[in-house]
Write a protein that holds these residues in place. Sequence first.
Motif, PDB file in Angstrom:
ATOM      1  N   LEU A   1      35.096  38.830  39.343  1.00 34.38           N
ATOM      2  CA  LEU A   1      35.303  39.687  38.161  1.00 34.38           C
ATOM      3  C   LEU A   1      36.035  40.952  38.589  1.00 34.38           C
ATOM      4  O   LEU A   1      36.080  41.300  39.762  1.00 34.38           O
ATOM      5  CB  LEU A   1      33.981  40.017  37.470  1.00 34.38           C
ATOM      6  CG  LEU A   1      32.853  40.668  38.278  1.00 34.38           C
ATOM      7  CD1 LEU A   1      32.990  42.172  38.368  1.00 34.38           C
ATOM      8  CD2 LEU A   1      31.499  40.305  37.665  1.00 34.38           C
ATOM      9  N   LEU A   2      36.594  41.607  37.594  1.00 37.11           N
ATOM     10  CA  LEU A   2      37.372  42.832  37.807  1.00 37.11           C
ATOM     11  C   LEU A   2      36.471  44.029  37.541  1.00 37.11           C
ATOM     12  O   LEU A   2      35.966  44.210  36.431  1.00 37.11           O
ATOM     13  CB  LEU A   2      38.587  42.858  36.882  1.00 37.11           C
ATOM     14  CG  LEU A   2      39.583  44.013  37.089  1.00 37.11           C
ATOM     15  CD1 LEU A   2      40.255  43.909  38.449  1.00 37.11           C
ATOM     16  CD2 LEU A   2      40.629  44.022  35.974  1.00 37.11           C
ATOM     17  N   ARG A   3      36.246  44.845  38.551  1.00 38.56           N
ATOM     18  CA  ARG A   3      35.391  46.013  38.416  1.00 38.56           C
ATOM     19  C   ARG A   3      36.264  47.242  38.122  1.00 38.56           C
ATOM     20  O   ARG A   3      37.345  47.397  38.682  1.00 38.56           O
ATOM     21  CB  ARG A   3      34.574  46.238  39.685  1.00 38.56           C
ATOM     22  CG  ARG A   3      33.576  45.115  39.962  1.00 38.56           C
ATOM     23  CD  ARG A   3      32.608  45.500  41.065  1.00 38.56           C
ATOM     24  NE  ARG A   3      31.641  44.447  41.303  1.00 38.56           N
ATOM     25  CZ  ARG A   3      30.519  44.284  40.613  1.00 38.56           C
ATOM     26  NH1 ARG A   3      30.220  45.142  39.644  1.00 38.56           N
ATOM     27  NH2 ARG A   3      29.686  43.298  40.895  1.00 38.56           N
ATOM     28  N   VAL A   4      35.731  48.085  37.265  1.00 32.75           N
ATOM     29  CA  VAL A   4      36.433  49.294  36.837  1.00 32.75           C
ATOM     30  C   VAL A   4      35.570  50.501  37.176  1.00 32.75           C
ATOM     31  O   VAL A   4      34.382  50.548  36.832  1.00 32.75           O
ATOM     32  CB  VAL A   4      36.731  49.271  35.324  1.00 32.75           C
ATOM     33  CG1 VAL A   4      37.492  50.529  34.911  1.00 32.75           C
ATOM     34  CG2 VAL A   4      37.528  48.022  34.956  1.00 32.75           C
ATOM     35  N   SER A   5      36.155  51.474  37.867  1.00 29.50           N
ATOM     36  CA  SER A   5      35.447  52.687  38.246  1.00 29.50           C
ATOM     37  C   SER A   5      36.182  53.893  37.678  1.00 29.50           C
ATOM     38  O   SER A   5      37.416  53.927  37.633  1.00 29.50           O
ATOM     39  CB  SER A   5      35.337  52.817  39.761  1.00 29.50           C
ATOM     40  OG  SER A   5      36.633  52.851  40.350  1.00 29.50           O
TER      41      SER A   5
ATOM     42  N   SER B   1      49.041  47.679  42.410  1.00 30.06           N
ATOM     43  CA  SER B   1      48.857  46.284  42.019  1.00 30.06           C
ATOM     44  C   SER B   1      47.479  45.826  42.459  1.00 30.06           C
ATOM     45  O   SER B   1      47.004  46.180  43.540  1.00 30.06           O
ATOM     46  CB  SER B   1      49.938  45.396  42.657  1.00 30.06           C
ATOM     47  OG  SER B   1      51.225  45.746  42.185  1.00 30.06           O
ATOM     48  N   THR B   2      46.844  45.024  41.627  1.00 32.31           N
ATOM     49  CA  THR B   2      45.514  44.514  41.944  1.00 32.31           C
ATOM     50  C   THR B   2      45.357  43.106  41.383  1.00 32.31           C
ATOM     51  O   THR B   2      46.078  42.705  40.468  1.00 32.31           O
ATOM     52  CB  THR B   2      44.431  45.430  41.360  1.00 32.31           C
ATOM     53  OG1 THR B   2      43.145  44.960  41.778  1.00 32.31           O
ATOM     54  CG2 THR B   2      44.481  45.457  39.848  1.00 32.31           C
ATOM     55  N   ILE B   3      44.424  42.380  41.948  1.00 35.79           N
ATOM     56  CA  ILE B   3      44.116  41.028  41.467  1.00 35.79           C
ATOM     57  C   ILE B   3      43.274  41.154  40.199  1.00 35.79           C
ATOM     58  O   ILE B   3      42.302  41.901  40.147  1.00 35.79           O
ATOM     59  CB  ILE B   3      43.362  40.227  42.550  1.00 35.79           C
ATOM     60  CG1 ILE B   3      44.205  40.133  43.808  1.00 35.79           C
ATOM     61  CG2 ILE B   3      43.004  38.843  42.025  1.00 35.79           C
ATOM     62  CD1 ILE B   3      43.464  39.486  44.969  1.00 35.79           C
ATOM     63  N   VAL B   4      43.651  40.390  39.190  1.00 36.04           N
ATOM     64  CA  VAL B   4      42.891  40.405  37.940  1.00 36.04           C
ATOM     65  C   VAL B   4      42.168  39.080  37.695  1.00 36.04           C
ATOM     66  O   VAL B   4      41.207  39.020  36.922  1.00 36.04           O
ATOM     67  CB  VAL B   4      43.804  40.719  36.742  1.00 36.04           C
ATOM     68  CG1 VAL B   4      44.348  42.145  36.851  1.00 36.04           C
ATOM     69  CG2 VAL B   4      44.958  39.728  36.641  1.00 36.04           C
TER      70      VAL B   4
END
Length: 911
Positions: free
Chosen positions: A539-543, A603-606
């Motif tokens: 999952l994609l974590r958001v901080s 860039s990040t993995i989604v």
Amino acid sequence: MINGGKFSLKSFSASFFTLMFSVLTLIAMGNYSETNVFNESTAKLTDTVPVVNARDTTPKVRGLDSTKKDTSKLVTKVDTFGVKVSKDTLDAPISYTASDSMVLDAPTKKIYLYNKAHVKYSDITLDAYQIALDQNTQIITATHTFDTLNQMVQKPKFAQADSKTESDSLAFDMKTMKGLTRNTYVNQGEIFLNSEKAKAVSKQIYYAYRGRFTTCDLDTPHFAFRANKMELINKKYAITGPVHPEFEGVPLPLYIPFGFFPLSQGRHSGLLPPQFVSNEQYGLGLEGLGYYKVLNEHFDVLLRTNIYSYGGWMATVTPTYRKRYRYSGQMSFSYNHMRMLSNAGAQEFTTSKLWSLMWSHTVDSKARPGTTFMASVNISSSKYNQYSYNPTVNFNNQLYSSIAYTKNWNNKYNLSLSAGHDQNNVTRLYNIRLPNGAFTVNNFYPFQPKEFVGTPKWYQKLGIGLNTTFTNQTSFYDTAFSMSKLLDTMQWGVSHNIPISLSLPPILGGAVTVAPGVSLQEKWYGERIYREWDPTNNLLRVSHNKGFYMANDVSFSLSLSTALFGTYNKFGKNSKLQAIRHVIRPTVGISYKPDLAAKDYYSTIVNVIDNQQKGTRDTIYQRYSYYTGTINGPFSEGTFGGINFGLDNNLEMKVRSKKDSTNGGIKKVKLIDGFGVNGSYNLMADSFKLSTMNFYLRSTLFEKVNLTANAVLDPYQTNDRGYRIDKYAWQGGGKFSLGQITNGSIALSTQFSSKKKEQKEKALKNNTDNSLPMTMEEQQSQIDYIRNNPAEFADFDIPWNVNVSYSLSFSRALKYDYSGYETRVTSSITLGGDFNLTPKWKVGANTYYDFKGGSIQQLTMFISREMHCWQMAINVTPVGITRYFNITINPKSSILRDLRVNKRNSFYGGT
């Protein structure tokens, strides 16, 4: 001997004393005051002749010598003229006319007028066949006459202010305003009263014997109320003794102990009667029971309640305030204690506590020039609209509110402060914005002198401005509301923009306009958002990192614009089409923007997707900014140095009109109000140099159909997941293509109706200020009132009327799991109209059809019957969240509007 006249001592003495008496009397008369008729003098004369004593002119006795008085002082004396007024004089002149003759009987002081006699006195007007005026008693009498068919004609018609009467005979005193009439018809406002005898005891009070009360203006009314005794107080109320109704002259065996009918104009306090309803979910109920209270000329309060037999109830409090030429506003708070039969078998009843708050406020623009304040608040529970009886809000899942204050200083500086909210009733998400503000400095020219001498220099047209905005927002779900979450979701941001413009003279003989510009921008953020893929939990974590952050951007531009005109008029002399005119407005510009936002992007993995067919795992990357998702949003990344272009078109034609003779019988018809495209090409980009193309179209076809459309064309190819690749759509083998339309919408609306014979529509009676905005509940209540009272609003002279509107929109959006793109389409049509079955019967319907759902979302039908002084309305909603059947029969008069026969049955069909 000379004979002379004899001298008689007796005669001489008598003559001497007579002369002295006359002289003394003449002098003495000036010392006696005259008798005044009026309390105040009508003329004042100043007499400066010395007098001895204005109060006593007789010689003093008892040793007092009047000759020793001091007469050296001047004493002012005031004389008055007395004017006697006749006892039979009136306080205003009387004007009178007659078509036959006027007879003056001098001995009796009576005046007779014959045939179409007319008398005007003060605010009183009297018309009759014969009018007689007795000057001694000041009594006017009036009578009628008969025609050749022995029909009574030229009855006495008496009018005073808003009161109008028509009688067989009439007599009244012009001083006391007392009078007596026989077989009298009285019209006061909406009331029509017929009585055998009527007596006016004053200008405001009337008494009637054996009267008939109705609001029907026919000589033989459709309905009436009969009473032996009546009292009418002008513009206040009418009171009767025992009264019984009759229809078409047939009395009903139903007696009412007394009657009270308000006649006052404007606002007045009182009870609001309810209507009986039957609902399968709520039970039997009384709706609309309430009270209206006028507190003062600026403030009033309305209370409405609904009560149901299953235990549910709703109360609405609506205070209204107004101050003429200053401001006006209204607030409405509703609380709904809902208790309805449950559709599920787990529980018998479904209960919920819902609320709604609405507030609207407007300020007169002339009250405080340069300052404005307005408010439009609409906030409620997320389920309030779903359970509302208002069919127009059942599907309204978006609510908005705004409160704004603006201040202007001599058109140089502008300050605006605002607060607002928006909510989604489906997701139940609330966004509160408080406070928001903007400060603007209009363009000023630092190099421009106060007074121009000669031709201005180019640098004197350099203008600089400032636009600063600040925003604060918090979000929460009503299902998980807490103060800690409210503070955690709070965001703020500030944005600064300094536009620099320079007005250059046109080139190429004035055909091309040149406009250079520079824009400096800076944004302040209260947080940075970082997204990171969690491979363990997939999952994609958001901080969120709180703090103070800044970002900058700058851009330079130079645009050229012109207009090209073309006309074709080679259609021949006999052709109805005279000419076609085409206007093209091209715009070309160059701009440059450095990549100042590169440091903020990553860039990040989604998502990681397993491809079972290929036996591989696809890793999906997404480009984000640290400020993506913030309240101000990020600047775009990448360097832009390229060309901006746009093309706008306008097309119209001239036709020969047979009906319109103005302008030589030539009429202009617009074919296309606007059609164009705009885009850009980035010369400095490594890939995707050509931007998407935005097309738009605006037109009014045949002056009836409104058409708006827009589309976005993507000129690049896509892979199997829908992601763009750096390859034009027309490159490669295969079928030629300009690209793929990713987003678009089209909207059509029109209205067709038969020719209207005459204007009969009436404005809705409303005691509030017309400039006051209405809430959704008020709008729906007015719509319901119009449908239930069709004769007051429906124009039966329009045989038919049809309204059609259609909308279609689609968009290419990223899927929620980032696995690709999908196209989302929404399409709906709204139909409405009505037509006359007969001159007094009107039938209409309104419906809303959703093409995506493949079903009718709402269908409402109505039948209206105009019955002169009565009206009937049948409303049926067989399809919709709230389905109901309603039939109402009631008088049209506002005085008897609550005297109704009502049957309503409703059913809640939602989930």
